[in-house]
Design an enzyme around this catalytic site. Structure first.
Site, PDB file in Angstrom:
ATOM      1  N   LYS A  63      41.145  48.768  41.899  1.00  0.00           N
ATOM      2  CA  LYS A  63      40.424  47.987  42.912  1.00  0.00           C
ATOM      3  C   LYS A  63      41.319  47.751  44.134  1.00  0.00           C
ATOM      4  CE  LYS A  63      37.462  45.934  39.429  1.00  0.00           C
ATOM      5  NZ  LYS A  63      37.257  44.907  38.416  1.00  0.00           N
ATOM      6  N   GLN A  93      39.427  39.016  37.039  1.00  0.00           N
ATOM      7  CA  GLN A  93      39.164  40.114  36.096  1.00  0.00           C
ATOM      8  C   GLN A  93      38.800  39.558  34.714  1.00  0.00           C
ATOM      9  OE1 GLN A  93      39.142  43.471  36.940  1.00  0.00           O
ATOM     10  NE2 GLN A  93      38.370  43.787  34.863  1.00  0.00           N
ATOM     11  N   ASP A 143      31.854  39.597  43.020  1.00  0.00           N
ATOM     12  CA  ASP A 143      31.405  40.180  41.752  1.00  0.00           C
ATOM     13  C   ASP A 143      29.933  39.852  41.496  1.00  0.00           C
ATOM     14  OD1 ASP A 143      32.792  41.864  40.113  1.00  0.00           O
ATOM     15  OD2 ASP A 143      33.984  40.293  39.142  1.00  0.00           O
TER      16      ASP A 143
END
Ligand code: NAP
Length: 294
Positions: free
Chosen positions: A54, A98, A121
């Site tokens: 990422k 994460q 997200d």
């Protein structure tokens, strides 16, 4: 018939090229550099590789990226304090924590602490609720990537029988919801299957589009699908290790068998995976625009 391969790698490349231009323009015309922070707790190798991919992608696109790795013993309180710090940081438009988090940390509490305006997200209840209502919001990255694959490959979804297998909050539920909305890549008739579904074969057999997000390698076989089906395989299952030590991956769909019957299919790897990271970048750029009202 051998299926058209829907290459997420190629579509992701296309979107990244568009984003690169958009990021350069934002900088030139408005002096804005979108910023993303990834927060990883612990040293899980798969999570480490996702986070580093990422950050590498962000960097390549001209997005400012910060990578924070915390000790596995980090307390929930300290993690929440870090999220609060980034909520107030003007350089950062997107905050990604994460998952999964270590067991002693309440995942929901941490995700809910992220400012919805920085929730790239798309997991915060504000964004989930807006998504359900079909309002402007950050769409969760994997379902968002699936929509882009369908759109850019010209797959007709209006009126199609879509069968989603898997009802997780990050893939199954949101993609099922998005595909029944009155919008591009939507207007489908959606069936959502899971472990309690009776007669899965009957559902699969009538599907025009199958979206598999199960986590069981090669579960869906050619004899379960109809001729001409479009298959989106979200599954990423490690089924072995190559001689060079790299993980060998398989999807949830038996690719070799099903591709002989399907009209189109995403491969694993190189299908949905590259799209997920790309849509995270798209959301980060969107967050930067929104922060400045552009
Ligand atoms: P998850 O949270 O483990 O959910 C799996 C879902 O599949 C559950 O709803 C479960 O049903 C259902 N399921 C499991 N076995 C089944 C069976 N035999 N028959 C019918 N349904 C079954 O998984 P997830 O996070 O959605 O991920 C699914 C897969 O996608 C994994 O391989 C994951 O690695 C992959 N993934 C890939 C990406 C990407 O970017 N490519 C992103 C996210 C996930 P119940 O609810 O009844 O238990």
């Amino acid at each position: 018939m051998s299926a058209k391969i829907l290459s997420g790698t190629e579509i992701a490349k296309e979107i990244r090229a568009e984003l690169q231009v958009e990021v350069a323009e934002l900088k030139e015309k408005h002096g804005i550099v979108p910023g993303l922070v990834t927060i990883l707790v612990g040293e899980d190798p798969a999570s480490q590789s996702y986070v580093s991919a990422k950050n590498k992608t962000a960097h390549a696109l001209g997005i400012h990226s910060e990578q924070v790795t915390l000790d596995v013993e980090t307390s929930e309180e300290d993690l929440l304090a870090l999220v609060t710090k980034y909520n107030k940081d003007d350089k950062i438009n997107g905050i990604l924590v994460q998952l999964p988090l270590p067991k002693h940390i309440n995942e929901g509490k941490v995700l809910f602490a992220i400012d919805p305006a920085k929730d790239v997200d798309g997991f915060h209840p504000v964004n989930v609720g807006k998504m359900m209502l079909g309002e402007q919001c950050f769409l969760p990255c994997t379902p968002h990537g699936i929509l882009e694959i369908l759109k850019r490959s010209g797959v007709e979804t209006s009126g199609a029988e879509v069968v989603v297998v898997g009802r997780s909050n990050i893939v199954g539920k949101p993609i099922a919801n998005l595909m029944l909305q009155k919008r591009e890549a939507g207007n489908a008739t959606v069936t959502l299957c899971h472990t309690r579904t009776k007669n899965m074969d009957a559902h699969l057999k009538r599907a025009d589009i199958i979206i598999a997000a199960v986590g069981v390698a090669n579960m869906i076989k050619a004899n379960q699908v109809k001729e001409g089906v479009v298959v989106i395989d979200v599954g990423v299952n490690r089924v072995g290790v190559s001689e060079s030590g790299k993980a060998i991956l398989a999807g949830d769909v038996d690719f070799e068998g099903v591709k002989e019957k399907a009209a189109a299919i995403t491969p694993v790897p190189g299908g949905v995976g590259p799209m997920t990271i790309t849509m995270l970048m798209k959301n980060t750029v969107q967050a930067a625009r929104q922060a400045k009202g552009i």
